[in-house]
Each structure stands twice: as structure tokens, then as C-alpha cells.
Enzyme design. Structure first.
Site, short mmCIF file in Angstrom:
data_model
loop_
_atom_site.label_atom_id
_atom_site.label_comp_id
_atom_site.label_asym_id
_atom_site.label_seq_id
_atom_site.Cartn_x
_atom_site.Cartn_y
_atom_site.Cartn_z
N GLU A 124 -57.43 9.99 -40.43
CA GLU A 124 -57.63 11.41 -40.16
C GLU A 124 -58.21 12.07 -41.41
O GLU A 124 -57.72 11.83 -42.52
CB GLU A 124 -56.32 12.08 -39.79
CG GLU A 124 -56.41 13.59 -39.60
CD GLU A 124 -55.08 14.23 -39.22
OE1 GLU A 124 -54.25 13.54 -38.59
OE2 GLU A 124 -54.85 15.41 -39.57
N GLU B 181 -58.01 23.08 -43.83
CA GLU B 181 -56.81 23.68 -43.26
C GLU B 181 -56.44 24.89 -44.10
O GLU B 181 -56.62 24.91 -45.31
CB GLU B 181 -55.65 22.69 -43.24
CG GLU B 181 -55.82 21.55 -42.27
CD GLU B 181 -54.60 20.64 -42.24
OE1 GLU B 181 -53.82 20.70 -41.29
OE2 GLU B 181 -54.46 19.86 -43.20
#
Length: 275
Positions: free
Chosen positions: A156, A161
Site C-alpha cells: 500500500e 493523508e
């Protein structure tokens, strides 16, 4: 979420390796070879040739993060002004929206993925977007390894974020076998103003044995196999597909407070992939 299998757009052109391996990587030039984009022109639902729309919460165990939103197709649409709008809002209290905690979800929001439709092995994935302000909001642009391997074995890459209680900090992270969840390997950059004040460009450049993260053209984090914990496997030499979502709540961003304003909208101006 598995979608109807369609022809993947797999990008195999490699980037030239950066020669600077110091603690502060230098900015890397943007490549000119655009091979796929979604400018989100027009209005209405997202383009099904590029995107799958995720729904639910309980069946995905709160999306692995004890999130409080139920994803629906109604919480995202092209806004007619050149953006994809992903909106988090209070849920109808009478709606059946089962959450991981045994209750109905208090919020609804949106999530899309390009799984089985658009992917990139080496190149640059770039997005221009504006995040919403508010404690408990958690917008993200990220990538997952294509193929049948169970997470986190396929890898991932969290390109961007942001959590609403850290208004000027952008995080970039990798997760893989033996280094996932709280053990994910992370970099961050602190910006001079709140991220929600304006649009910003977030990107990852991926070449063999190297991943670099950028905000507004500035490289702030770099990963290579030698930076993994001893004995851990580098799993990033494969195609990765794209994801966008606006989550609400969970241990990291915290839950919304009375001061968090809803509806809250993540605006995505474009998503582009370069060779």
C-alpha cells in the site's frame, strides 16, 4: 471491493533514478508523458470506465480503521465546475446503514477505486485537490498493489493523508508484509498554512526500487528497499491502482466534535498518471 473485470491500463515505463540519496531528497522534475487522466469535467456520476464506487461499512469491519461513515454512491459526483466532490454528511437517523460497532453509521461519505481499470507500475500519479477542514475528517489519495495477494502482502502506498486536527501536516506512508498499520513507514511535511485553505498538488513518483512523495512539487519523503526493517520484503515492483476517499472518525483522526461542520467536501480537480 472487487469490480467487474475490465482491461487494466498498466503503465510500464520506468523513471530515471534520482542520484541524491541524502536525508533531504531534492525535488524531482515532473515527466511530460501523460498517459491517463480524469479532469472530472461535466456533472453527475464518475466515469465507470475508470472508477468503481465503494459502498458499506460493517461488511468491511469499519474499513479496518473503526471509521464511522457509510460509503454510498450518492455522496460523490462531478460538480459541473471541473471537480469531483466527495461529501461527508450526517446520515439520516432512520436509514439502515450498519456500522462496524453494531450501530447505524452516523455519517455518509464517498470512496472510489480504479481497481481492474487504471493502474501504474512505474511513473507519476498526481492529483490536485482541496481538503475540508474539521476534526474527525480524514481525506486520502492512496494506491494498492494489483493482484490476488491479501493486504498488506501486495503493498500500500499512501500518497497523501491528512487528519483534521493536524491542519498543516501531510503524511506519506508505505505498508507491506511486516510493516503495516502502526508499523507503516511514514514521512511528513508541515506546510506554512492550513491545507484546507487552498488546492494543492500531491504526487508520488515510482521507479524501480524507489518511491518519492511530493506536495506542490517539493519532495518530502523517499523509500528504497534498504530503508525497510531488516528481513522485510519490498513488494512495490508491481502495478498499483488508485483510491480516493473521505473517511470520518477512527482512532487516528479522532471523532468529529460539535465544531466539525457538515456537510464537508473533498474537491478533486484532476487525477493524472504520467510515464
Amino acid at each position: 471491493m472487487k469490480a467487474t473485470a475490465l482491461l487494466a491500463v498498466v503503465l510500464l515505463a520506468a523513471l530515471s533514478a534520482c542520484t541524491d540519496t541524502g536525508d533531504e531528497p531534492e525535488p524531482t522534475a515532473t515527466p511530460s508523458g501523460l498517459v491517463w487522466s480524469d479532469e472530472f469535467d461535466g456533472s453527475g456520476p464518475v466515469d465507470e470506465k475508470s472508477w468503481n464506487v465503494a459502498t458499506g461499512n460493517k461488511e468491511f469491519d469499519g474499513w479496518g480503521n473503526e471509521e464511522l461513515q457509510y460509503y454510498t454512491k450518492d455522496n460523490l459526483a462531478r460538480d459541473g465546475a471541473g471537480h469531483l466532490a466527495i461529501t461527508a454528511e450526517h446520515a439520516d437517523p432512520d436509514a439502515e446503514l450498519p456500522c462496524w460497532n453494531g450501530k447505524n453509521c452516523a455519517y455518509t461519505s464517498g470512496r472510489i477505486t480504479s481497481e481492474d481499470k487504471v493502474s501504474m507500475q512505474n511513473g507519476r500519479a498526481e492529483v490536485r485537490m482541496k481538503v475540508p477542514a474539521g476534526v474527525g475528517l480524514w481525506p486520502a489519495f492512496w494506491m494498492l498493489g494489483s493482484g490476488a495477494e491479501q493486504w498488506p502482502n501486495g503493498g500500500e502506498i499512501d500518497v497523501m493523508e491528512w487528519v483534521g486536527n493536524e491542519t498543516r501536516t501531510v503524511y506519506g506512508t508505505v505498508h507491506g508484509p511486516g510493516y503495516f498499520d502502526d508499523a507503516g513507514i511514514q514521512g511528513e511535511i508541515n506546510l506554512p498554512a492550513d491545507l484546507s485553505d487552498d488546492f494543492h498538488v500531491f504526487a508520488v513518483q515510482k521507479s524501480p526500487q524507489r518511491i518519492q512523495w511530493q506536495v506542490d512539487g517539493k519532495t518530502f519523503f523517499e523509500m528504497t528497499p534498504d530503508k525497510l526493517p531488516e528481513g522485510k520484503k519490498w513488494v512495490f515492483e508491481r502495478p498499483f491502482y488508485l483510491l480516493f476517499n473521505l473517511a470520518v472518525g477512527g482512532p487516528w483522526p479522532g471523532n468529529p466534535t460539535a465544531a466539525t461542520k457538515f456537510p464537508a467536501t473533498l474537491l478533486i480537480d484532476y487525477a493524472r498518471v504520467y510515464k
